[in-house]
Write a protein that holds these residues in place. Structure first.
Motif, PDB file in Angstrom:
ATOM      1  N   ASP A 111       4.463  10.863  -6.574  1.00 10.82           N
ATOM      2  CA  ASP A 111       3.441  11.045  -7.676  1.00 10.82           C
ATOM      3  C   ASP A 111       2.167  11.440  -6.619  1.00 10.82           C
ATOM      4  O   ASP A 111       1.854  10.260  -6.168  1.00 10.82           O
ATOM      5  N   SER A 112       1.390  12.313  -6.416  1.00  9.82           N
ATOM      6  CA  SER A 112       0.384  12.611  -5.793  1.00  9.82           C
ATOM      7  C   SER A 112      -1.004  11.813  -6.303  1.00  9.82           C
ATOM      8  O   SER A 112      -1.879  11.728  -5.447  1.00  9.82           O
ATOM      9  N   ARG A 113      -0.970  11.088  -7.676  1.00  9.06           N
ATOM     10  CA  ARG A 113      -2.021  10.524  -7.714  1.00  9.06           C
ATOM     11  C   ARG A 113      -2.092   9.079  -7.250  1.00  9.06           C
ATOM     12  O   ARG A 113      -3.059   8.351  -7.356  1.00  9.06           O
ATOM     13  N   PHE A 114      -0.872   8.565  -6.727  1.00  8.01           N
ATOM     14  CA  PHE A 114      -0.810   7.339  -6.048  1.00  8.01           C
ATOM     15  C   PHE A 114      -0.854   7.378  -4.461  1.00  8.01           C
ATOM     16  O   PHE A 114      -0.327   8.234  -3.949  1.00  8.01           O
ATOM     17  N   PHE A 115      -1.372   6.467  -4.060  1.00  3.22           N
ATOM     18  CA  PHE A 115      -1.383   6.401  -2.571  1.00  3.22           C
ATOM     19  C   PHE A 115      -1.249   5.025  -2.009  1.00  3.22           C
ATOM     20  O   PHE A 115      -1.404   4.154  -2.481  1.00  3.22           O
TER      21      PHE A 115
ATOM     22  N   ALA B 270      -1.799   2.319  -4.803  1.00  3.78           N
ATOM     23  CA  ALA B 270      -3.189   2.128  -5.484  1.00  3.78           C
ATOM     24  C   ALA B 270      -2.915   3.412  -6.316  1.00  3.78           C
ATOM     25  O   ALA B 270      -2.551   4.288  -5.974  1.00  3.78           O
ATOM     26  N   ILE B 271      -3.975   3.470  -7.249  1.00  2.00           N
ATOM     27  CA  ILE B 271      -4.420   4.676  -8.086  1.00  2.00           C
ATOM     28  C   ILE B 271      -5.912   4.441  -8.393  1.00  2.00           C
ATOM     29  O   ILE B 271      -6.199   3.469  -8.587  1.00  2.00           O
ATOM     30  N   ASP B 272      -6.589   5.624  -8.557  1.00  2.00           N
ATOM     31  CA  ASP B 272      -7.937   5.630  -8.699  1.00  2.00           C
ATOM     32  C   ASP B 272      -7.938   5.700 -10.080  1.00  2.00           C
ATOM     33  O   ASP B 272      -7.097   5.747 -11.149  1.00  2.00           O
TER      34      ASP B 272
END
Length: 135
Positions: free
Chosen positions: A73-77, A89-91
């Motif tokens: 999922d591109s929201r997670f890094f 992490a996620i914003d």
């Protein structure tokens, strides 16, 4: 060397995260590396602010089985420093933040590090603050 603070208080999104994190048994907030960290006893389960460039993010410890799906999922890094140990992490803090999802991630992270007695207390249905961090 003292680390610069990542957040300026008051910060509404941080306050909402704080309320969510401190609703868990024996959870405490400790300032470390210029960031609020939330701990189950002595073990960190959430760090607010993955970096100075992304202060409105949480660093959390996902369930190892869920991690594989989350990284797709591109929201997670993968955050600096914590990433090699499996943390993600996620914003948060944007108007479209899904606080229900965030609450689930926070609880999963708490469960990864909490002691058995803390988990028993959580599972016993201890009255806690709202799951989504709202009052």
């Amino acid at each position: 060397m003292e680390h610069p603070l990542v957040f300026d208080e008051p910060d509404a999104a941080l306050e909402r995260l704080r309320t969510l994190c401190l609703g868990f048994p024996e959870a405490v907030e400790v300032l470390a590396w210029g960031r609020p960290t939330f701990r189950a006893g002595k073990k960190i389960f959430i760090t607010a602010g993955s970096s100075m460039d992304r202060p409105h993010s949480i660093v959390f410890k996902p369930d190892p089985e869920e991690r594989r799906a989350l990284v797709q999922d591109s929201r997670f890094f993968v955050p600096p420093y914590f990433g090699p140990a499996g943390w993600l992490a996620i914003d948060f803090g944007a108007p479209d933040t899904d606080w229900v999802e965030l609450a689930e991630l926070v609880e999963t992270s708490y469960r990864q590090v909490a002691l058995k007695r803390q988990l028993r207390e959580l599972d016993a249905g201890r009255p806690a603050r709202a799951q989504d961090g709202s009052e």
